[in-house]
Design a protein around this motif. Structure first.
Motif, PDB file in Angstrom:
ATOM      1  N   MET A 199       0.607  -1.128   0.324  1.00  0.00           N
ATOM      2  CA  MET A 199       0.260  -0.503   0.153  1.00  0.00           C
ATOM      3  C   MET A 199       0.803   1.049   0.387  1.00  0.00           C
ATOM      4  O   MET A 199       1.744   1.573   0.522  1.00  0.00           O
ATOM      5  N   PRO A 200       0.640   1.851  -0.834  1.00  0.00           N
ATOM      6  CA  PRO A 200       1.110   3.154  -0.821  1.00  0.00           C
ATOM      7  C   PRO A 200       1.497   3.928   0.419  1.00  0.00           C
ATOM      8  O   PRO A 200       0.113   4.033   0.309  1.00  0.00           O
ATOM      9  N   LEU A 201       1.967   4.139   0.751  1.00  0.00           N
ATOM     10  CA  LEU A 201       1.767   5.682   2.411  1.00  0.00           C
ATOM     11  C   LEU A 201       1.943   7.260   1.762  1.00  0.00           C
ATOM     12  O   LEU A 201       2.562   7.710   0.352  1.00  0.00           O
ATOM     13  N   ASP A 202       1.022   7.274   1.626  1.00  0.00           N
ATOM     14  CA  ASP A 202       0.593   9.236   1.727  1.00  0.00           C
ATOM     15  C   ASP A 202       1.335   9.802   3.346  1.00  0.00           C
ATOM     16  O   ASP A 202       1.132   9.441   3.924  1.00  0.00           O
ATOM     17  N   ILE A 203       2.034  11.085   2.365  1.00  0.00           N
ATOM     18  CA  ILE A 203       3.354  11.551   3.222  1.00  0.00           C
ATOM     19  C   ILE A 203       2.793  12.976   3.475  1.00  0.00           C
ATOM     20  O   ILE A 203       3.006  13.591   2.495  1.00  0.00           O
ATOM     21  N   LEU A 204       3.189  13.631   4.828  1.00  0.00           N
ATOM     22  CA  LEU A 204       3.440  14.958   4.195  1.00  0.00           C
ATOM     23  C   LEU A 204       4.747  15.069   5.433  1.00  0.00           C
ATOM     24  O   LEU A 204       5.342  14.892   6.718  1.00  0.00           O
ATOM     25  N   ILE A 205       5.925  16.150   4.852  1.00  0.00           N
ATOM     26  CA  ILE A 205       6.911  16.366   4.752  1.00  0.00           C
ATOM     27  C   ILE A 205       6.567  17.852   5.405  1.00  0.00           C
ATOM     28  O   ILE A 205       5.803  18.377   4.261  1.00  0.00           O
ATOM     29  N   ILE A 260      14.849  17.180  -0.904  1.00  0.00           N
ATOM     30  CA  ILE A 260      15.969  15.991   0.085  1.00  0.00           C
ATOM     31  C   ILE A 260      15.164  14.931   0.334  1.00  0.00           C
ATOM     32  O   ILE A 260      15.489  13.628   0.158  1.00  0.00           O
ATOM     33  N   LEU A 261      14.279  15.354   1.089  1.00  0.00           N
ATOM     34  CA  LEU A 261      13.540  13.805   2.384  1.00  0.00           C
ATOM     35  C   LEU A 261      12.864  13.398   1.169  1.00  0.00           C
ATOM     36  O   LEU A 261      12.704  12.074   1.003  1.00  0.00           O
ATOM     37  N   GLN A 262      12.269  13.902   0.103  1.00  0.00           N
ATOM     38  CA  GLN A 262      11.480  13.167  -0.712  1.00  0.00           C
ATOM     39  C   GLN A 262      12.062  12.577  -2.170  1.00  0.00           C
ATOM     40  O   GLN A 262      12.178  11.292  -1.836  1.00  0.00           O
ATOM     41  N   ASP A 322       7.413   3.335  -0.389  1.00  0.00           N
ATOM     42  CA  ASP A 322       6.522   2.696  -0.802  1.00  0.00           C
ATOM     43  C   ASP A 322       5.467   4.256  -1.323  1.00  0.00           C
ATOM     44  O   ASP A 322       4.826   3.999  -0.201  1.00  0.00           O
ATOM     45  N   VAL A 323       5.950   5.338  -1.359  1.00  0.00           N
ATOM     46  CA  VAL A 323       5.403   6.255  -1.904  1.00  0.00           C
ATOM     47  C   VAL A 323       3.789   6.863  -2.339  1.00  0.00           C
ATOM     48  O   VAL A 323       4.180   6.216  -3.457  1.00  0.00           O
ATOM     49  N   GLY A 324       2.826   7.172  -1.774  1.00  0.00           N
ATOM     50  CA  GLY A 324       2.039   7.623  -2.487  1.00  0.00           C
ATOM     51  C   GLY A 324       2.087   8.723  -2.822  1.00  0.00           C
ATOM     52  O   GLY A 324       2.999   9.688  -3.593  1.00  0.00           O
ATOM     53  N   GLN A 325       1.117   9.936  -2.352  1.00  0.00           N
ATOM     54  CA  GLN A 325       1.367  11.388  -2.622  1.00  0.00           C
ATOM     55  C   GLN A 325       1.822  12.107  -1.224  1.00  0.00           C
ATOM     56  O   GLN A 325       1.804  11.660  -0.385  1.00  0.00           O
ATOM     57  N   HIS A 352      -1.087   9.118   5.799  1.00  0.00           N
ATOM     58  CA  HIS A 352      -0.457   8.137   6.494  1.00  0.00           C
ATOM     59  C   HIS A 352       0.580   8.399   7.688  1.00  0.00           C
ATOM     60  O   HIS A 352       1.132   7.157   8.332  1.00  0.00           O
ATOM     61  N   LEU A 353       1.238   9.184   7.566  1.00  0.00           N
ATOM     62  CA  LEU A 353       2.785   9.782   8.001  1.00  0.00           C
ATOM     63  C   LEU A 353       3.097  10.519   7.985  1.00  0.00           C
ATOM     64  O   LEU A 353       2.678  11.560   6.677  1.00  0.00           O
ATOM     65  N   VAL A 354       3.849  11.550   9.221  1.00  0.00           N
ATOM     66  CA  VAL A 354       4.076  12.714   9.157  1.00  0.00           C
ATOM     67  C   VAL A 354       5.640  12.986   9.601  1.00  0.00           C
ATOM     68  O   VAL A 354       5.721  12.880  10.346  1.00  0.00           O
ATOM     69  N   LEU A 355       6.568  13.552   8.588  1.00  0.00           N
ATOM     70  CA  LEU A 355       7.948  13.656   8.312  1.00  0.00           C
ATOM     71  C   LEU A 355       8.404  14.768   8.796  1.00  0.00           C
ATOM     72  O   LEU A 355       7.533  16.726   8.413  1.00  0.00           O
ATOM     73  N   ALA A 356       7.972  15.444  10.163  1.00  0.00           N
ATOM     74  CA  ALA A 356       8.351  17.306  10.581  1.00  0.00           C
ATOM     75  C   ALA A 356       9.418  17.071  11.301  1.00  0.00           C
ATOM     76  O   ALA A 356      10.548  17.085  12.091  1.00  0.00           O
ATOM     77  N   ASP A 357      10.024  18.856  10.995  1.00  0.00           N
ATOM     78  CA  ASP A 357      11.268  19.344  11.035  1.00  0.00           C
ATOM     79  C   ASP A 357      10.720  19.720  12.780  1.00  0.00           C
ATOM     80  O   ASP A 357       9.491  20.097  13.694  1.00  0.00           O
TER      81      ASP A 357
END
Length: 123
Positions: free
Chosen positions: A1-7, A17-19, A28-31, A51-56
């Motif tokens: 399942m592709p993961l929709d991620i917020l950076i 760079i994170l992308q 498996d990255v979605g949006q 599905h996931l948040v990557l945050a500074d």
């Protein structure tokens, strides 16, 4: 399942760079959504399910710790894992993030393997 991620990072370069690192890590990255601070991130989360948040941690307007607290106090968002990605490596910050409910903590500079390990431990 592709993961929709917020950076979430105030540096557009770090977001890019994170992308790239996510692709290198074979995640498996979605949006992928981007936000420059916590306030922008909350607006994005109102409009898009992720599905996931990557945050500074260190950002203007609303920092990563404040964002993490907002996400975890919101019933609709509380189940979304948040991984802190930051230069802020002090033990007190790591502990604060853990107490607020962070799913992980990655120090900059990071490698594709570190990102992959953290994400694969969650999914």
């Amino acid at each position: 399942m592709p993961l929709d991620i917020l950076i979430v990072d105030d540096s557009a370069a770090i977001r890019k760079i994170l992308q790239r690192v996510l692709r290198q890590a074979d995640v498996d990255v979605g949006q992928v959504y981007e936000a420059g601070d916590g306030l922008e991130a909350l607006e994005t989360l109102k409009k898009h399910k992720v599905h996931l948040v990557l945050a500074d941690v260190n950002m203007p307007n609303m920092n990563g710790m404040q964002l993490l607290a907002e996400i975890k106090s919101n019933a609709e968002l509380a189940s979304v894992p948040v991984i802190m990605v930051t230069t802020e490596g002090s033990q007190s910050k790591v502990m604060e993030a853990a107490q607020l409910g962070a799913a992980g903590y990655i120090r900059k500079p990071f490698s594709a393997d570190q990102i992959k390990d953290k994400i694969s431990s969650l999914f």
